[in-house]
Design a protein around this motif. Sequence first.
Motif, PDB file in Angstrom:
ATOM      1  N   SER A 136      75.018  42.584  91.031  1.00  0.00           N
ATOM      2  CA  SER A 136      75.441  41.355  90.664  1.00  0.00           C
ATOM      3  C   SER A 136      75.058  41.053  89.174  1.00  0.00           C
ATOM      4  O   SER A 136      74.648  40.102  88.693  1.00  0.00           O
ATOM      5  CB  SER A 136      74.513  40.237  91.469  1.00  0.00           C
ATOM      6  OG  SER A 136      74.739  38.919  90.878  1.00  0.00           O
ATOM      7  N   SER A 176      71.653  34.538  92.463  1.00  0.00           N
ATOM      8  CA  SER A 176      72.762  34.450  93.113  1.00  0.00           C
ATOM      9  C   SER A 176      73.019  34.269  94.602  1.00  0.00           C
ATOM     10  O   SER A 176      74.089  33.621  95.072  1.00  0.00           O
ATOM     11  CB  SER A 176      73.494  35.727  92.828  1.00  0.00           C
ATOM     12  OG  SER A 176      72.717  37.003  93.627  1.00  0.00           O
ATOM     13  N   ASN A 227      75.318  32.697  99.940  1.00  0.00           N
ATOM     14  CA  ASN A 227      75.486  32.556  98.368  1.00  0.00           C
ATOM     15  C   ASN A 227      75.207  30.963  97.954  1.00  0.00           C
ATOM     16  O   ASN A 227      75.450  30.064  98.603  1.00  0.00           O
ATOM     17  CB  ASN A 227      77.175  32.861  98.071  1.00  0.00           C
ATOM     18  CG  ASN A 227      77.480  34.262  98.260  1.00  0.00           C
ATOM     19  OD1 ASN A 227      76.460  35.196  97.952  1.00  0.00           O
ATOM     20  ND2 ASN A 227      78.382  34.625  98.745  1.00  0.00           N
TER      21      ASN A 227
END
Length: 228
Positions: A136, A176, A227
């Motif tokens: 990420s 994230s 998420n």
Amino acid sequence: MQIVIRRYQPSDREAVERVFREGIEEHINPAFMYAMTRPLHITVSLFMYIGAYVMGGQSVVLALMSGGAWIGLVYFCCHEFYAGYVRARLNTDMQDIPGYYLSNPDNCFWVAEAEMNGRPQILGMVAVEGKNDPGSDGKKYGEVYRMIVSSSCRRAGLGKRLAKTAEDFCRERGFSKIELSTSSTQTAAVALYFKLGFKLILVHTRSETLQWIVWMTRATILTMEKNI
Ligand SMILES: CC(C)(COP(=O)(O)OP(=O)(O)OC[C@H]1O[C@@H](n2cnc3c(N)ncnc32)[C@H](O)[C@@H]1OP(=O)(O)O)[C@@H](O)C(=O)NCCC(=O)NCCS
């Protein structure tokens, strides 16, 4: 009853350890019931009883000892799976909560507290540890640990509030996603996480416990993520 969620303080240690131990070790008996009703353990138990009876010259005592030994071994494994986890955690992150969770801005540990009979009582807890997310672009994700609500105040929305506290923290830190792991026998936790929008990403049997012990419990470890 008004329940306040606040950061952990060193004076919470004893109560936090008790609620944590009770919240995890309560799964031993349901896990044992689950394991003993799996086809494998039913078959092996019958085999141990009947086999010992036949081979031991129709000895009922030998049959009972043999079948009982197998059932005892299954119980030992279920006990070790959860009690061993409690022992391991009390010797690692839970041994020094301020040092582990409160001295790093990416980590935190909260407790839920309410006044009961004129005295403050710890009724729940949750923790987050910020971790590097290799997939990420240098962003971090939050791993949620120690989600426990005392059995005296379940199904009243406290689990959801604790999860929201952890999620808000992860959002503020710019993480994230949120990740967590639980076991298949922790059915209330699994239902809570699905309700909050977590997705199941991995089912496995790897844990710090010896592999044969996990195998004997017939439980799996579920890794879930959301998420944010
Ligand atoms: C999992 C746990 C934290 C849930 O706490 P809680 O305060 O009872 O949860 P909430 O009241 O906020 O429940 C929120 C939702 O989760 C689900 N849920 C919670 N407990 C459930 C249960 N026993 N059965 C089915 N669904 C359940 C429901 O969808 C519920 O919403 P609803 O009450 O509107 O139907 C609590 O059961 C617990 O501490 N369990 C033992 C410790 C544990 O296994 N922790 C998980 C570590 S990974």
